[in-house]
Scaffold this motif. Structure first.
Motif, short mmCIF file in Angstrom:
data_model
loop_
_atom_site.label_atom_id
_atom_site.label_comp_id
_atom_site.label_asym_id
_atom_site.label_seq_id
_atom_site.Cartn_x
_atom_site.Cartn_y
_atom_site.Cartn_z
N LEU A 309 31.72 -59.18 9.68
CA LEU A 309 30.70 -59.87 10.37
C LEU A 309 29.97 -58.94 11.33
CD1 LEU A 309 32.88 -62.93 11.60
CD2 LEU A 309 31.10 -62.87 9.78
N PRO A 310 28.52 -59.27 11.51
CA PRO A 310 27.71 -60.14 10.71
C PRO A 310 27.76 -59.48 9.34
CG PRO A 310 26.35 -58.63 12.06
CD PRO A 310 27.94 -58.53 12.44
N ARG A 311 27.19 -60.40 8.47
CA ARG A 311 26.95 -60.04 7.13
C ARG A 311 25.93 -60.79 6.52
NH1 ARG A 311 31.40 -63.46 5.89
NH2 ARG A 311 31.10 -64.88 4.15
N ASP A 312 24.86 -60.55 5.44
CA ASP A 312 23.90 -61.02 5.19
C ASP A 312 23.89 -61.12 3.71
OD1 ASP A 312 22.39 -61.16 7.71
OD2 ASP A 312 22.56 -59.02 7.26
N ARG A 313 23.29 -61.90 2.86
CA ARG A 313 23.33 -61.94 1.51
C ARG A 313 22.04 -62.60 0.84
NH1 ARG A 313 26.65 -61.63 -3.19
NH2 ARG A 313 25.36 -61.36 -4.95
N TYR A 314 20.94 -61.91 0.13
CA TYR A 314 19.96 -62.93 -0.49
C TYR A 314 20.25 -62.83 -2.02
CZ TYR A 314 14.97 -63.86 -1.78
OH TYR A 314 13.87 -64.55 -2.13
N LEU A 315 20.06 -63.84 -2.58
CA LEU A 315 20.06 -64.41 -3.76
C LEU A 315 18.65 -64.63 -4.36
CD1 LEU A 315 23.31 -66.51 -3.99
CD2 LEU A 315 23.35 -64.09 -4.43
N PRO A 316 18.05 -63.64 -4.88
CA PRO A 316 16.44 -63.85 -5.25
C PRO A 316 16.47 -64.94 -6.39
CG PRO A 316 17.35 -61.46 -5.77
CD PRO A 316 18.31 -62.22 -4.77
N THR A 317 17.53 -64.93 -7.43
CA THR A 317 17.38 -65.50 -8.61
C THR A 317 17.52 -67.10 -8.21
OG1 THR A 317 19.75 -65.36 -8.80
CG2 THR A 317 18.49 -64.01 -10.05
N ALA A 318 17.98 -67.35 -6.98
CA ALA A 318 18.06 -68.76 -6.66
C ALA A 318 17.30 -69.06 -5.38
CB ALA A 318 19.70 -69.10 -6.14
N ARG A 319 16.68 -67.79 -4.88
CA ARG A 319 15.78 -68.00 -3.72
C ARG A 319 16.66 -68.66 -2.46
NH1 ARG A 319 11.57 -69.54 -7.25
NH2 ARG A 319 11.24 -71.39 -6.19
N LEU A 320 17.82 -68.18 -2.29
CA LEU A 320 18.81 -68.39 -1.29
C LEU A 320 19.26 -67.39 -0.15
CD1 LEU A 320 21.42 -71.15 -1.45
CD2 LEU A 320 21.97 -69.08 -0.59
N ALA A 321 19.28 -67.48 1.02
CA ALA A 321 19.61 -66.29 1.84
C ALA A 321 20.80 -66.90 3.00
CB ALA A 321 18.54 -65.83 2.55
N ALA A 322 21.71 -65.92 3.13
CA ALA A 322 22.66 -66.58 4.11
C ALA A 322 22.95 -65.40 5.04
CB ALA A 322 24.13 -66.84 3.09
N HIS A 323 23.25 -65.77 6.36
CA HIS A 323 23.52 -64.84 7.37
C HIS A 323 24.63 -65.60 7.96
CE1 HIS A 323 22.67 -61.87 10.45
NE2 HIS A 323 23.01 -62.75 11.31
N VAL A 324 25.69 -64.58 8.23
CA VAL A 324 27.08 -64.98 8.70
C VAL A 324 27.26 -64.28 9.84
CG1 VAL A 324 29.36 -65.75 8.43
CG2 VAL A 324 27.66 -65.83 6.61
N SER A 325 27.55 -64.86 11.04
CA SER A 325 27.90 -64.10 12.23
C SER A 325 29.36 -64.83 12.72
CB SER A 325 26.87 -64.09 13.39
OG SER A 325 26.55 -65.44 13.98
N SER A 326 29.62 -64.09 13.88
CA SER A 326 30.95 -64.87 14.56
C SER A 326 30.54 -66.33 15.17
CB SER A 326 31.28 -64.05 15.65
OG SER A 326 30.47 -63.59 16.60
N THR A 327 29.44 -66.42 15.48
CA THR A 327 28.88 -67.59 15.89
C THR A 327 28.24 -68.75 14.98
OG1 THR A 327 28.22 -66.42 18.12
CG2 THR A 327 27.27 -68.57 17.75
N THR A 328 27.56 -68.36 14.16
CA THR A 328 26.82 -69.32 13.16
C THR A 328 26.88 -68.62 11.62
OG1 THR A 328 24.97 -67.86 13.13
CG2 THR A 328 25.10 -69.67 14.81
#
Length: 572
Positions: A309-328
């Motif tokens: 944490l924190p970490r990010d991931r963008y999946l361009p094939t699905a056009r979906l991004a995720a952002h994960v932190s200790s809060t959200t």
């Protein structure tokens, strides 16, 4: 020294099987009523697994054998002359029958060397799969995952009853190539079908055929899913092209796959998710049979990695991004198929939710933008750009037309023109033959993902039309600062609001940069969600439920929405 057994896990899977099998064994002669063929086969498999397992209360039980015989007799009764099974909405379905044959084949393996007490059961199992073989050899499919389910059934048949024709047919399906994209997602983008159908089928095919490339496909899918696991123990499905796009899907069906790869490869990230998948206990009765057929599952997990944490991931094939932190945990999504196909259809990604945010117990389940533009439905991005790290732009332009009179050379004396679908509706007006005056409407949403929430900048351009931003919060919290307008709905105009669950809260601040003031609570004609005519023409809807906060107005307009999470500091 080999990896030690995980005795706690082994006992847990036996107890899960017993909870399903014991009631059947208690009334072994009771004929099942209304149980589909897949359910009957799963019962037989579970009863035989319990009979075989030293950790089951039904180990060596004659009542388990008698119950399996009763369920098997019912299963044989719903097998049609073609060898396929009756029941369900897919008539005479090779892939649906393959689900059943897969379980019957596994039950056969478990019973074949279990001694004379299971001799009769083994013979009936062989009879059932023998009757189904010809239809599965020639049968077709109608969804991507069916290819692998049907191929797995053929491979299982070959495992117990070797026949080169079975292998040839499997190779014919596999020669199409596994539908795994560059990120590891299968083409259906469905957690349900990845975990329950495609991954287990490819694992079986890899084992029977010795195809390590199929193992790679499964491992890549599991790796892609790591960042789709949500804080509530479910898997993100907003981008799915199947039924689960409107559902919440639990992580536990992924347990055997994460566990197996963690044990065989030593991956600590997979071990962490395997533990999470079992955190609420093990209740899958099928796991016992899986451990008997794949003993590696019983080995102890490697040490889990700590969550990064924190970490990010963008999946361009699905056009979906995720952002994960200790809060959200925040997801932004712009991968709908509707803008391209211009229709709501089974097999397309149709969910109009473009953002959701977890802040502990406070959950913003869906952010949607509804617009009244020719009843074409809510905002679904046709394009998603990554502008910078954790910054994205979603865009959709809707265009429709008013049609001019037909040219002289296209007119008919009888007035009977072709019935044509022009993308918005159908009419006998020969639309392609007419000059047209186009009307367009563009929506852009820029999203900055932050450790404590997200900033949205929404720009609505084109003709003046009503719009409403809908924030759907998961029930169980208290909304403060917004005006209640009835039926679990609130209106937000000026000033902030908070949605609080215990000590966790999400605060919402709105500011209008350009355009008219926001609609007040008396504007029920604006503060609503419109699913679009694809739903309303048949009286349907894809509306959310829960506590809904509306921010509305009449475009063109530009506004910003700040979402901020606040949670108590974690105890170290």
């Amino acid at each position: 020294m080999g990896t030690p057994l995980d005795h706690e896990f082994v006992r847990a899977v036996a107890r899960a099987a017993d909870r399903s099998a014991a009631p059947l064994a208690a009334g072994p002669d009771e004929e099942p009523a209304g149980v589909p063929h897949r359910g009957l086969a799963r019962r037989v498999k579970t009863l035989i697994a319990a009979y075989r397992s030293p950790d089951s209360a039904l180990h060596g039980s004659g009542r388990a054998v008698a119950a399996a015989t009763t369920q098997l007799r019912a299963l044989r009764a719903v097998q049609t002359p073609s060898g396929l099974f009756a029941g369900g909405d897919n008539v005479q379905s090779p892939p649906d029958s393959a689900f059943t044959v897969n379980d019957v084949c596994d039950a056969y393996v478990l019973s074949a060397d279990a001694g004379p007490e299971l001799g009769e059961v083994t013979a009936v199992l062989a009879e059932i799969v023998g009757a189904a073989t010809a239809s599965l050899l020639t049968g077709g499919v109608h969804t991507p995952n069916h290819r692998w389910e049907l191929s797995a059934a053929l491979a299982r048949l070959h495992r117990s009853f070797p026949d080169d024709r079975l292998l040839d047919r499997v190779e014919e399906w596999l020669a199409e190539g596994v539908d795994s994209d560059t990120e590891g997602l299968y083409s259906e983008r469905s957690a349900v079908y990845a975990s329950i159908v495609t991954n287990p089928s490819l694992l079986l095919l890899a084992e029977v055929l010795g195809r390590t490339d199929l193992l790679d496909a499964v491992e890549r899918n599991l790796a892609a899913t790591l960042d789709l696991v949500r804080p509530d123990g479910t898997v993100e499905t907003v981008h799915s092209r199947r039924q689960d796009q409107r559902l919440s899907f639990a992580l536990w069906p992924y347990l055997p796959h994460y566990r197996l790869f963690a044990i065989r490869t030593g991956r600590g990230d997979f071990a962490r998710v395997a533990r999470l998948a079992a955190a609420d206990g093990i209740d899958d009765p099928d796991l016992l049979a899986q451990t008997l057929l794949t003993p590696d599952l019983c080995r102890a997990l490697p040490a889990p990695d700590a969550e990064q944490l924190p970490r990010d991931r963008y999946l361009p094939t699905a056009r979906l991004a995720a952002h994960v932190s200790s809060t959200t945990h925040t997801v932004v999504y712009g991968g709908s198929d509707v803008p391209e196909h211009r229709r709501i259809r089974s097999g397309l990604a149709c969910n109009p939710t473009f953002l959701r945010l977890f802040a502990g117990a406070a959950v913003l389940d869906a952010v949607r933008l509804s617009r009244v533009f020719f009843d074409l439905g809510p905002f679904r991005a046709a394009d998603m750009e990554q502008l910078a790290d954790n910054r994205y732009r979603l865009t959709q332009t809707l265009t429709t037309a008013y049609y001019q009179p037909l040219p002289k050379d296209r007119r008919r004396d009888d007035g009977a023109y072709r019935l044509v679908d022009e993308g918005r509706f159908s009419a006998a007006m020969a639309f392609p033959d007419r000059p047209q005056d186009e009307v367009s409407h563009t929506t852009r949403v820029e999203v900055d993902l932050r450790d404590d929430g997200a900033d949205l900048r929404i720009d609505i351009s084109g003709p003046s039309v009503p719009w409403a931003l809908e924030l759907t919060f998961r029930p169980g919290g208290v909304a403060e600062g917004a005006v209640p307008i009835g039926d679990g709905r609130w209106c937000l105009t000026t000033g902030p609001m908070t949605y609080r669950v215990g000590d966790d809260e999400i605060r919402v601040d709105v500011d209008v940069e350009a355009g008219e003031p926001l609609a007040g609570p008396d504007r029920s004609d604006v503060l609503r969600y419109d699913p679009g005519q694809d739903y309303t023409v048949v009286g349907g809807t894809d509306a959310t439920t829960g506590n809904r906060v509306y921010i509305g107005g009449s475009g063109p307009q530009t506004l910003t929405v700040a979402l901020r999470a606040r949670r108590p500091a974690p105890v170290s």
